[in-house]
Enzyme design. Structure first.
Site, PDB file in Angstrom:
ATOM      1  N   TYR A  22      -3.425 -13.300  14.123  1.00 18.31           N
ATOM      2  CA  TYR A  22      -3.434 -12.131  13.245  1.00 18.31           C
ATOM      3  C   TYR A  22      -4.727 -11.337  13.402  1.00 18.31           C
ATOM      4  O   TYR A  22      -4.707 -10.124  13.634  1.00 18.31           O
ATOM      5  CB  TYR A  22      -3.249 -12.572  11.797  1.00 18.31           C
ATOM      6  CG  TYR A  22      -3.426 -11.452  10.790  1.00 18.31           C
ATOM      7  CD1 TYR A  22      -2.545 -10.381  10.749  1.00 18.31           C
ATOM      8  CD2 TYR A  22      -4.491 -11.469   9.882  1.00 18.31           C
ATOM      9  CE1 TYR A  22      -2.708  -9.353   9.830  1.00 18.31           C
ATOM     10  CE2 TYR A  22      -4.654 -10.456   8.954  1.00 18.31           C
ATOM     11  CZ  TYR A  22      -3.764  -9.400   8.931  1.00 18.31           C
ATOM     12  OH  TYR A  22      -3.932  -8.381   8.025  1.00 18.31           O
ATOM     13  N   LEU A  75       0.825  -1.209   0.000  1.00 16.81           N
ATOM     14  CA  LEU A  75       0.000   0.000   0.000  1.00 16.81           C
ATOM     15  C   LEU A  75       0.856   1.254   0.000  1.00 16.81           C
ATOM     16  O   LEU A  75       0.577   2.205  -0.740  1.00 16.81           O
ATOM     17  CB  LEU A  75      -0.943  -0.013   1.208  1.00 16.81           C
ATOM     18  CG  LEU A  75      -1.897   1.172   1.337  1.00 16.81           C
ATOM     19  CD1 LEU A  75      -2.743   1.337   0.077  1.00 16.81           C
ATOM     20  CD2 LEU A  75      -2.799   0.998   2.566  1.00 16.81           C
ATOM     21  N   TRP A 108      -7.963  -9.204   0.708  1.00 14.38           N
ATOM     22  CA  TRP A 108      -7.322  -9.780  -0.482  1.00 14.38           C
ATOM     23  C   TRP A 108      -6.501  -8.738  -1.257  1.00 14.38           C
ATOM     24  O   TRP A 108      -6.633  -8.578  -2.466  1.00 14.38           O
ATOM     25  CB  TRP A 108      -8.369 -10.401  -1.399  1.00 14.38           C
ATOM     26  CG  TRP A 108      -9.075 -11.606  -0.849  1.00 14.38           C
ATOM     27  CD1 TRP A 108      -9.209 -11.978   0.465  1.00 14.38           C
ATOM     28  CD2 TRP A 108      -9.757 -12.620  -1.592  1.00 14.38           C
ATOM     29  NE1 TRP A 108      -9.928 -13.138   0.592  1.00 14.38           N
ATOM     30  CE2 TRP A 108     -10.287 -13.563  -0.674  1.00 14.38           C
ATOM     31  CE3 TRP A 108      -9.989 -12.825  -2.948  1.00 14.38           C
ATOM     32  CZ2 TRP A 108     -11.015 -14.678  -1.064  1.00 14.38           C
ATOM     33  CZ3 TRP A 108     -10.728 -13.933  -3.338  1.00 14.38           C
ATOM     34  CH2 TRP A 108     -11.231 -14.852  -2.406  1.00 14.38           C
ATOM     35  N   THR A 159      -8.362  -5.324   8.533  1.00 16.77           N
ATOM     36  CA  THR A 159      -8.526  -6.525   7.727  1.00 16.77           C
ATOM     37  C   THR A 159      -9.878  -7.207   7.925  1.00 16.77           C
ATOM     38  O   THR A 159     -10.527  -7.038   8.966  1.00 16.77           O
ATOM     39  CB  THR A 159      -7.411  -7.526   8.089  1.00 16.77           C
ATOM     40  OG1 THR A 159      -7.631  -8.774   7.434  1.00 16.77           O
ATOM     41  CG2 THR A 159      -7.396  -7.797   9.589  1.00 16.77           C
ATOM     42  N   ASP A 160     -10.257  -8.024   6.940  1.00 22.30           N
ATOM     43  CA  ASP A 160     -11.453  -8.859   7.051  1.00 22.30           C
ATOM     44  C   ASP A 160     -11.292  -9.958   8.102  1.00 22.30           C
ATOM     45  O   ASP A 160     -12.272 -10.577   8.504  1.00 22.30           O
ATOM     46  CB  ASP A 160     -11.766  -9.507   5.700  1.00 22.30           C
ATOM     47  CG  ASP A 160     -10.629 -10.377   5.198  1.00 22.30           C
ATOM     48  OD1 ASP A 160      -9.545  -9.824   4.911  1.00 22.30           O
ATOM     49  OD2 ASP A 160     -10.799 -11.604   5.087  1.00 22.30           O
TER      50      ASP A 160
END
Length: 288
Positions: A126, A12, A151, A102-103
């Site tokens: 995590y 990123l 993802w 995050t998911d």
């Protein structure tokens, strides 16, 4: 506005560098190890003071999902303590913070897209450490937000797209999971969204709440994702669908990771591209 981008050499952070020219109002300052360790509170405060930092985009994270199961201490240090240090540093200067999450804070057992109000049930070390990092922002007085994504891939670093491109050139057949569903997310699109949010000086970035979701549009399995990579690259490699039980990993993965982006799109007036279109853009960048 002077904006610190932590984890600047990651996927990123690298994509932010590539699109920074589109956001002239922001003066971006990039930092990564060894120049800045977000786990060192004094170092963070000193860096913020010396560089006159007014906002942070925190791209730094311990993202090795399987390794985290065996090295929980390091994962917690980066994903929790590091975030607390950034939060405190920005509180001291009345600054802003965009923290990337995050998911994995969800258990993946839903069958419709997750929204920001859904109950979190983190998966593994995590997911748990990332959730603790979220709470550092959510429970602060800071003008800060959490952006959950899923993802993630880019033209930089190690990721699924680059791995599939390499394996597709080396093999005639590949086994890829078909029973995990989410949305491939091009880090370049997330980078643009983060900078657009900070460029909007008219409103507080957290005016509609401190949690947002971002991914590309659409839905895919890892099998679909891999197949698209092969087709776009015109690779003669057959992708074969397999189940999660046939590919055991140390850490559990969410079976469903589709995120609802309505809140972010509405509040910040951001248009998000379809995942396949962004994949083609990234692969063109890789092949140029």
């Amino acid at each position: 506005m002077n904006v610190l981008v932590t984890g600047a050499n990651g996927q990123l952070g690298s994509e932010i560098k590539d699109c920074q020219h589109q956001f002239k109002a922001l003066n971006l300052v990039y930092a990564d190890l060894p120049d800045l360790d977000i786990c060192n509170e004094d170092a963070v405060n000193t860096f913020v003071t010396i560089n006159g930092i007014e906002a942070v985009i925190n791209c730094a994270a311990y993202t090795a999902v399987d390794k985290a199961e065996e090295d929980a201490e390091t994962a917690k240090k980066v994903n929790v303590e590091g975030v607390f240090n950034l939060v405190k540093a920005m509180e001291n200067v009345n600054g802003k913070l965009i923290h990337i999450s995050t998911d994995y804070v969800f258990d993946g057992k839903k069958s419709i897209p997750y929204n920001e109000e859904d109950t979190v049930r983190p998966i593994g070390v995590y997911g748990n450490t990332k959730r603790e990092g979220e709470l550092a922002v959510i429970n602060s007085s800071l003008e800060g937000i959490v952006i959950r994504t899923t993802w993630l891939y880019s033209a930089y670093g190690n990721n699924f797209v680059k791995t599939m491109m390499r394996l597709g050139k080396e093999n005639k057949k590949l086994n890829v999971l078909f029973d995990q569903t989410g949305t491939p997310t091009f880090a370049g699109d997330l980078a643009s969204a983060c900078l657009a949010i900070l460029s909007n000086e008219q409103n507080r970035i957290d005016k509609a709440g401190k949690v947002y979701h971002f991914s590309n549009e659409g839905v895919a399995s890892w099998y679909d994702f891999a197949t698209a990579v092969m087709k776009i690259n015109k690779l003669d490699c057959e992708v074969l669908p397999i189940e999660t039980k046939d590919y055991p990993t140390l850490a559990q993965r969410p079976h469903y990771s589709v995120l609802n982006k309505t809140k972010l799109k509405k509040n910040f007036e951001i248009t998000i591209p379809y995942w396949r279109d962004s994949l083609e853009k990234c692969i063109q960048k890789l092949n140029s």
